[in-house]
Design a protein around this motif. Structure first.
Motif, PDB file in Angstrom:
ATOM      1  N   LYS A   6      72.203 -26.285 113.428  1.00 24.79           N
ATOM      2  CA  LYS A   6      72.991 -25.083 113.753  1.00 24.79           C
ATOM      3  C   LYS A   6      74.211 -25.502 114.561  1.00 24.79           C
ATOM      4  CE  LYS A   6      70.784 -21.000 114.369  1.00 24.79           C
ATOM      5  NZ  LYS A   6      69.957 -19.990 115.059  1.00 24.79           N
ATOM      6  N   ALA A   8      78.479 -24.260 115.742  1.00 30.90           N
ATOM      7  CA  ALA A   8      79.298 -23.077 115.997  1.00 30.90           C
ATOM      8  C   ALA A   8      80.774 -23.408 115.993  1.00 30.90           C
ATOM      9  CB  ALA A   8      78.917 -22.447 117.341  1.00 30.90           C
ATOM     10  N   ILE A  21      78.560 -18.748 113.925  1.00 32.58           N
ATOM     11  CA  ILE A  21      77.407 -19.643 114.015  1.00 32.58           C
ATOM     12  C   ILE A  21      76.893 -19.874 112.604  1.00 32.58           C
ATOM     13  CG2 ILE A  21      75.022 -19.860 114.845  1.00 32.58           C
ATOM     14  CD1 ILE A  21      75.924 -18.253 117.331  1.00 32.58           C
ATOM     15  N   SER A  22      76.760 -21.135 112.253  1.00 29.03           N
ATOM     16  CA  SER A  22      76.368 -21.501 110.891  1.00 29.03           C
ATOM     17  C   SER A  22      75.110 -22.357 110.902  1.00 29.03           C
ATOM     18  CB  SER A  22      77.517 -22.265 110.214  1.00 29.03           C
ATOM     19  OG  SER A  22      77.204 -22.599 108.885  1.00 29.03           O
ATOM     20  N   THR A  23      74.217 -22.067 109.966  1.00 30.55           N
ATOM     21  CA  THR A  23      73.010 -22.871 109.779  1.00 30.55           C
ATOM     22  C   THR A  23      73.226 -23.786 108.580  1.00 30.55           C
ATOM     23  OG1 THR A  23      71.586 -21.126 110.676  1.00 30.55           O
ATOM     24  CG2 THR A  23      70.525 -22.842 109.356  1.00 30.55           C
ATOM     25  N   MET A  75      75.659 -19.144 122.092  1.00 31.44           N
ATOM     26  CA  MET A  75      75.418 -20.474 121.527  1.00 31.44           C
ATOM     27  C   MET A  75      74.137 -21.086 122.091  1.00 31.44           C
ATOM     28  SD  MET A  75      79.148 -22.292 120.958  1.00 31.44           S
ATOM     29  CE  MET A  75      79.725 -22.210 122.656  1.00 31.44           C
ATOM     30  N   HIS A  78      71.162 -19.398 120.473  1.00 30.96           N
ATOM     31  CA  HIS A  78      70.981 -19.862 119.096  1.00 30.96           C
ATOM     32  C   HIS A  78      70.614 -21.346 119.025  1.00 30.96           C
ATOM     33  CE1 HIS A  78      72.149 -16.544 116.360  1.00 30.96           C
ATOM     34  NE2 HIS A  78      72.886 -16.119 117.378  1.00 30.96           N
ATOM     35  N   ILE A  80      72.490 -24.052 119.630  1.00 31.89           N
ATOM     36  CA  ILE A  80      73.525 -24.748 118.867  1.00 31.89           C
ATOM     37  C   ILE A  80      73.521 -26.239 119.202  1.00 31.89           C
ATOM     38  CG2 ILE A  80      76.028 -24.962 118.589  1.00 31.89           C
ATOM     39  CD1 ILE A  80      74.724 -22.534 117.221  1.00 31.89           C
ATOM     40  N   TYR A  83      79.601 -27.704 118.741  1.00 32.61           N
ATOM     41  CA  TYR A  83      80.577 -26.618 118.606  1.00 32.61           C
ATOM     42  C   TYR A  83      81.981 -27.201 118.683  1.00 32.61           C
ATOM     43  CZ  TYR A  83      82.222 -26.643 123.439  1.00 32.61           C
ATOM     44  OH  TYR A  83      82.805 -27.006 124.630  1.00 32.61           O
TER      45      TYR A  83
END
Length: 300
Positions: A6, A8, A21-23, A75, A78, A80, A83
């Motif tokens: 994950k 960001a 936010i990307s998986t 973040m 999640h 992260i 980033y």
């Protein structure tokens, strides 16, 4: 073995600030997939300050700091891994940009990179834009933001020319674009597209995405010059309040969408393009790809 990451991206634009936010899923022996897990957008409109006074106001400095602190918490929630935070036209022009960047670093623990127009264009070019470009066709890619517009010409699948102009929606609203700059952009597009037949246009940015959504067309289809021109006339015929109530536009979209349409229509006229592709891509998507493509990133 399935690997999931994950990461960001923070896009600090002249009109709005975004956290994406990307998986990223990396199945063994299969293509990598990128899924948008969360997108938060805050319309701070830094350009309103910078393009009129040359500084980010105290009021918007406070809003920026609150937003960055909130992004930091999100973040962390999640979990992260990496980033990257990139600031564009308004922050480039702000006289107090260094102080604001340092304050955010100290109080929100977020490091901000101020990138130039060429960097911005190259980051966006790293997105799924490449999947759309066919090697035997020619395209003019136009990314319209609040403070600047990036033009990139692709000929036979390769980048032929790229240029960033300080022509943006928030600048236009504040009468911050001279006739000379418009003419410079026109001359650049005409010169670089001269002799290229059947040129297609690709548009990105929140405003063209909104216009495409209003058209009801399915993803992958194009908008015609006639549709964009007709919609532009509709926008101009309505008051600011009517654009919000009748077209269901957000308050911070209802004014900038008109100058955005003007830029896209101008680019279509200058390049003789009759249709525009509207993939859902932007700087934040490019930032995600740039992080993934590097072995190291900024650690939370």
């Amino acid at each position: 073995m399935l690997k999931i990451r994950k990461i960001a991206a923070i896009d600090i634009g002249s009109n709005a600030v975004r956290l994406l936010i990307s998986t990223i899923t990396e199945p063994k022996g299969k293509p990598v997939t990128f899924k948008k897990t969360s997108l938060v957008r805050v319309p701070i409109r830094l350009g309103q300050d910078v393009f009129t006074s040359g500084q980010v106001s105290i009021y918007n400095q406070k809003r920026m700091l609150k937003t960055m602190k909130a992004f930091k918490f999100l973040m962390e929630c999640h979990e992260i891994e990496d980033y990257r935070a990139c600031a564009t036209s308004a922050m480039r022009d702000a006289g107090n940009r260094n102080e604001l960047v340092e304050t955010i670093k100290q109080q929100a623990n977020i490091s901000i990179e101020i990138i130039d127009g060429e960097d911005e264009a190259s980051i966006i070019a790293a997105t799924d834009l490449q999947a759309l470009i066919e090697e035997d066709k020619n395209y003019l890619y136009v990314d319209v933001g609040g403070g600047s517009t990036e033009f990139t010409l692709y000929v036979q699948g390769k980048t032929k020319a790229s240029k960033s102009f300080k022509i943006g929606t928030v600048r236009l609203l504040n009468n911050g674009v001279s006739d000379e700059l418009w003419q410079e952009a026109e001359q650049w597009v005409k010169y670089n597209t001269k002799g290229i037949s059947r040129l297609q246009m690709i548009g990105s940015g929140g405003n063209i995405n909104n216009i495409f959504k209003s058209s009801g067309k399915k993803p992958g289809k194009t908008l015609s010059y006639f549709y964009l021109s007709s919609y532009y006339q509709l926008l101009k015929s309505l008051t600011y309040e009517e654009r919000i109530s009748q077209l269901n536009l957000n308050q911070d979209r209802a004014d900038v969408i008109i100058p955005a349409a003007e830029i896209y229509l101008s680019a279509m006229n200058w390049s003789r393009a009759r249709a525009i592709h509207v993939p859902k891509i932007g700087l934040a998507d490019g930032i995600i790809k740039s992080i993934y493509n590097k072995t190291k990133g900024a650690k939370i």
